[in-house]
Design a protein around this motif. Sequence first.
Motif, PDB file in Angstrom:
ATOM      1  N   ASP A 168      55.387  32.009  20.670  1.00 58.77           N
ATOM      2  CA  ASP A 168      55.194  33.025  21.701  1.00 58.77           C
ATOM      3  C   ASP A 168      53.720  33.395  21.750  1.00 58.77           C
ATOM      4  N   HIS A 169      53.000  32.862  22.760  1.00 57.98           N
ATOM      5  CA  HIS A 169      51.572  33.110  22.905  1.00 57.98           C
ATOM      6  C   HIS A 169      50.831  32.853  21.586  1.00 57.98           C
ATOM      7  N   GLY A 170      51.210  31.730  20.973  1.00 63.31           N
ATOM      8  CA  GLY A 170      50.544  31.274  19.763  1.00 63.31           C
ATOM      9  C   GLY A 170      51.187  31.711  18.471  1.00 63.31           C
ATOM     10  N   ALA A 171      52.061  32.704  18.497  1.00 64.23           N
ATOM     11  CA  ALA A 171      52.688  33.210  17.273  1.00 64.23           C
ATOM     12  C   ALA A 171      54.016  32.504  17.037  1.00 64.23           C
ATOM     13  N   PRO A 172      54.179  31.807  15.918  1.00 59.78           N
ATOM     14  CA  PRO A 172      55.442  31.112  15.654  1.00 59.78           C
ATOM     15  C   PRO A 172      56.614  32.085  15.547  1.00 59.78           C
ATOM     16  N   ALA A 173      57.672  31.804  16.303  1.00 62.01           N
ATOM     17  CA  ALA A 173      58.877  32.639  16.297  1.00 62.01           C
ATOM     18  C   ALA A 173      59.716  32.267  15.079  1.00 62.01           C
ATOM     19  N   LEU A 174      59.357  32.791  13.948  1.00 57.83           N
ATOM     20  CA  LEU A 174      59.849  32.334  12.659  1.00 57.83           C
ATOM     21  C   LEU A 174      61.353  32.504  12.497  1.00 57.83           C
ATOM     22  N   GLU A 175      61.855  33.702  12.745  1.00 61.61           N
ATOM     23  CA  GLU A 175      63.264  33.987  12.469  1.00 61.61           C
ATOM     24  C   GLU A 175      64.182  33.158  13.358  1.00 61.61           C
ATOM     25  N   LEU A 390      66.555  38.298  19.983  1.00 52.53           N
ATOM     26  CA  LEU A 390      66.784  37.351  18.901  1.00 52.53           C
ATOM     27  C   LEU A 390      67.838  36.319  19.308  1.00 52.53           C
ATOM     28  N   LEU A 391      67.906  35.243  18.519  1.00 54.35           N
ATOM     29  CA  LEU A 391      68.870  34.185  18.804  1.00 54.35           C
ATOM     30  C   LEU A 391      70.302  34.654  18.560  1.00 54.35           C
ATOM     31  N   GLU A 392      70.463  35.584  17.638  1.00 52.95           N
ATOM     32  CA  GLU A 392      71.791  36.136  17.373  1.00 52.95           C
ATOM     33  C   GLU A 392      71.638  37.567  16.906  1.00 52.95           C
ATOM     34  N   ARG A 393      72.742  38.260  16.773  1.00 52.43           N
ATOM     35  CA  ARG A 393      72.708  39.650  16.333  1.00 52.43           C
ATOM     36  C   ARG A 393      72.129  39.755  14.919  1.00 52.43           C
ATOM     37  N   PRO A 394      71.470  40.902  14.559  1.00 54.16           N
ATOM     38  CA  PRO A 394      71.257  42.070  15.407  1.00 54.16           C
ATOM     39  C   PRO A 394      70.052  41.879  16.323  1.00 54.16           C
ATOM     40  N   GLY A 395      70.180  42.326  17.523  1.00 55.70           N
ATOM     41  CA  GLY A 395      69.091  42.241  18.482  1.00 55.70           C
ATOM     42  C   GLY A 395      69.154  43.455  19.385  1.00 55.70           C
ATOM     43  N   ARG A 396      68.680  43.288  20.602  1.00 58.72           N
ATOM     44  CA  ARG A 396      68.659  44.366  21.589  1.00 58.72           C
ATOM     45  C   ARG A 396      67.815  45.545  21.086  1.00 58.72           C
ATOM     46  N   GLN A 397      68.332  46.758  21.376  1.00 63.59           N
ATOM     47  CA  GLN A 397      67.604  47.964  21.008  1.00 63.59           C
ATOM     48  C   GLN A 397      67.995  48.447  19.617  1.00 63.59           C
ATOM     49  N   GLY A 509      51.590  42.714  13.704  1.00 67.60           N
ATOM     50  CA  GLY A 509      52.641  41.730  13.502  1.00 67.60           C
ATOM     51  C   GLY A 509      54.009  42.328  13.678  1.00 67.60           C
ATOM     52  N   ALA A 510      55.018  41.480  13.579  1.00 70.58           N
ATOM     53  CA  ALA A 510      56.417  41.887  13.727  1.00 70.58           C
ATOM     54  C   ALA A 510      57.242  40.872  12.945  1.00 70.58           C
ATOM     55  N   PHE A 511      57.355  41.072  11.663  1.00 60.89           N
ATOM     56  CA  PHE A 511      57.971  40.118  10.747  1.00 60.89           C
ATOM     57  C   PHE A 511      59.406  40.548  10.432  1.00 60.89           C
ATOM     58  N   PRO A 512      60.356  39.608  10.322  1.00 60.73           N
ATOM     59  CA  PRO A 512      60.213  38.148  10.344  1.00 60.73           C
ATOM     60  C   PRO A 512      60.438  37.500  11.704  1.00 60.73           C
ATOM     61  N   ARG A 513      60.568  38.334  12.760  1.00 64.73           N
ATOM     62  CA  ARG A 513      60.754  37.714  14.070  1.00 64.73           C
ATOM     63  C   ARG A 513      59.610  36.749  14.365  1.00 64.73           C
ATOM     64  N   PHE A 514      58.386  37.165  14.064  1.00 63.14           N
ATOM     65  CA  PHE A 514      57.237  36.286  14.165  1.00 63.14           C
ATOM     66  C   PHE A 514      56.642  36.081  12.784  1.00 63.14           C
ATOM     67  N   ALA A 515      56.138  34.865  12.543  1.00 63.12           N
ATOM     68  CA  ALA A 515      55.528  34.570  11.255  1.00 63.12           C
ATOM     69  C   ALA A 515      54.343  35.503  11.022  1.00 63.12           C
ATOM     70  N   ARG A 516      54.181  35.964   9.794  1.00 66.93           N
ATOM     71  CA  ARG A 516      53.024  36.800   9.494  1.00 66.93           C
ATOM     72  C   ARG A 516      51.751  35.970   9.618  1.00 66.93           C
ATOM     73  N   ASN A 517      50.715  36.586  10.137  1.00 61.94           N
ATOM     74  CA  ASN A 517      49.413  35.933  10.212  1.00 61.94           C
ATOM     75  C   ASN A 517      48.716  36.175   8.880  1.00 61.94           C
ATOM     76  N   LEU A 518      48.478  35.099   8.140  1.00 66.02           N
ATOM     77  CA  LEU A 518      47.894  35.226   6.804  1.00 66.02           C
ATOM     78  C   LEU A 518      46.401  35.479   6.844  1.00 66.02           C
ATOM     79  N   GLY A 519      45.783  35.305   8.017  1.00 65.51           N
ATOM     80  CA  GLY A 519      44.383  35.661   8.173  1.00 65.51           C
ATOM     81  C   GLY A 519      43.383  34.652   7.668  1.00 65.51           C
ATOM     82  N   THR A 520      43.864  33.514   7.154  1.00 68.18           N
ATOM     83  CA  THR A 520      42.962  32.552   6.523  1.00 68.18           C
ATOM     84  C   THR A 520      42.697  31.318   7.367  1.00 68.18           C
ATOM     85  N   GLY A 521      43.552  31.059   8.350  1.00 71.04           N
ATOM     86  CA  GLY A 521      43.409  29.848   9.145  1.00 71.04           C
ATOM     87  C   GLY A 521      43.931  28.605   8.464  1.00 71.04           C
TER      88      GLY A 521
END
Length: 553
Positions: A168-175, A390-397, A509-521
């Motif tokens: 998603d705009h460069g951020a891996p959708a990890l979960e 998310l791909l499955e529950r829990p999701g939504r609000q 960030g928003a983990f684990p929905r998106f992979a954490r950015n480790l900041g190191t490249g």
Amino acid sequence: MSVLARLGGLLADAALGLPLRAVRYTVERDVAVPVPDGVTLLGDHYRPAGAAGPLPVVLIRLPYGRAGLVAHAFAAPYARRGFQVFVQSTRGTFGSGGHFRPFSTEHEDGLATLAWVRAQPWCDRRVAMTGGSYFGHTQWAVAPYADPPLVAVSPHITGARITTAFYDHGAPALENALRWSVAIGRQEAGGLPGPLSPRLRARVHRALRLLPLQAADTAAVGAPVPFWRDFTGHAAPGDPFWDGVDHDDADLTGFPPTNMVTGWWDLFAAAQLTDHARLRAAGVPARITVGPWLHGDPGELKEIVRSDVRWLRHHLDGGPAPTGAPVRLYLQQAGTWLESETWPPPGSSPVAHHLRADGGLTEQPETGDAPPRRFTYDPADPTPTVGGPLLERPGRQADNAAVEARDDVLVSTGPVLPRDLDVVGHVRARVFVRTDLEHADLFVRLCDVDPAGVSRNVVDGIRRLHPRTVPAADVVVGEDGVLAVDVELFPTAYRFRAGHRLRVQVSGGAFPRFARNLGTGEPFASATTGRPCRFEVFADAAHPSCVELPVLR
């Protein structure tokens, strides 16, 4: 067909909300389809009993098997309505030859299967395709290239640019990626991927936190999963590995009439609405329904089958055309449906809500200088996320109290709304930010705060900052080194009720929905170390950070 089978079919139709109908049909199992590289793919052929001569065909291609839920929900309901259906297992799945490498061979295999079906004496050369999620991707892999064109398609809960589900705009959708990898890694034993068991869910939860990520599939299911290795090994911006997978640049000349269903909490909703707009702009007759659903919700599946029965009846049997406007949207928190000729609806106009240095959120921007607000994102203690598509529950609000209480989340809250505010369309943010690392993520979330003070997420978006993508069209570097970052949030149709307040979160960030950015490249698959990143978020006259809401007048 036995009496018991007919009774089961009627029960299935009732569960799907279909009018009860019991056209008898025959099924020929494991029909072999050769493709040019020598592999044989297997399919099941459903045909009305006693039919004479060639008939049109509804083609469904999927990797989840041809029995069980697939047969009862995605093949037999059409066969009971007199349609001829051919359901095929994609390469390397459920008896089909070759190796299953998700998304990589569906174009070639799909076109070869289409040619084979058209050449059969039982086909009158008219073919439509249908299905959701991966079955929708198999339609995008064929429909723009079929010659002659397909009669109609129904690519539900999917996107022409399928990689938006992974990155998603460069951020891996990890979960989502790991859950799907786990599902397909065990599917030959368990059939159509569904909710994970509590035990398997716990293993996935632990695996998401492992470094390096390359081996998370083994930690979750006990064996490597090829898709997970592709996902982790080809996450760099612009990796050519995915070039043949996406079809959003395909020529839409001759694209068939299209029917689509998705949900506001479905991970493909943004891509699907973009597809619909592109199709309409190209002159393709296209319809879309967006309901209050998560990916694969029963209500979403019911709408898919019900709308497809009407769609196929019209295009294959000459039945009446679907009625109503081509865009049908559920207005959340209002309990009503909106109809429009276009997406976004023409009555929506953008209204900017500006972040203030004191934590406020107003339509008026700051007029003078103000110090930036600061926080530090630490990948060792990543900012969590709750809810969302998310791909499955829990999701939504979900209640965002625990997230908003953290010191690595900035919160800006607006005044009490004097009247209902209907937000319908694309939500965007522009945030002025400076980070002390070149590698960082910017996450923005819009929330609805009720009179009791409970903050629930509505839409959000993320943008991964990377030296190779900064500057870019959506990231402008100012003379002072401050980045103006445009973040595309999810589209929505949502009523903020009178007495509620708007709230915007900004975090790293928003983990684990998106992979954490480790900041190191370091490479995504093999990275093992992380560095904290300090953020400065500006909201002054020279840096008017804001969220732009499409307000329906």
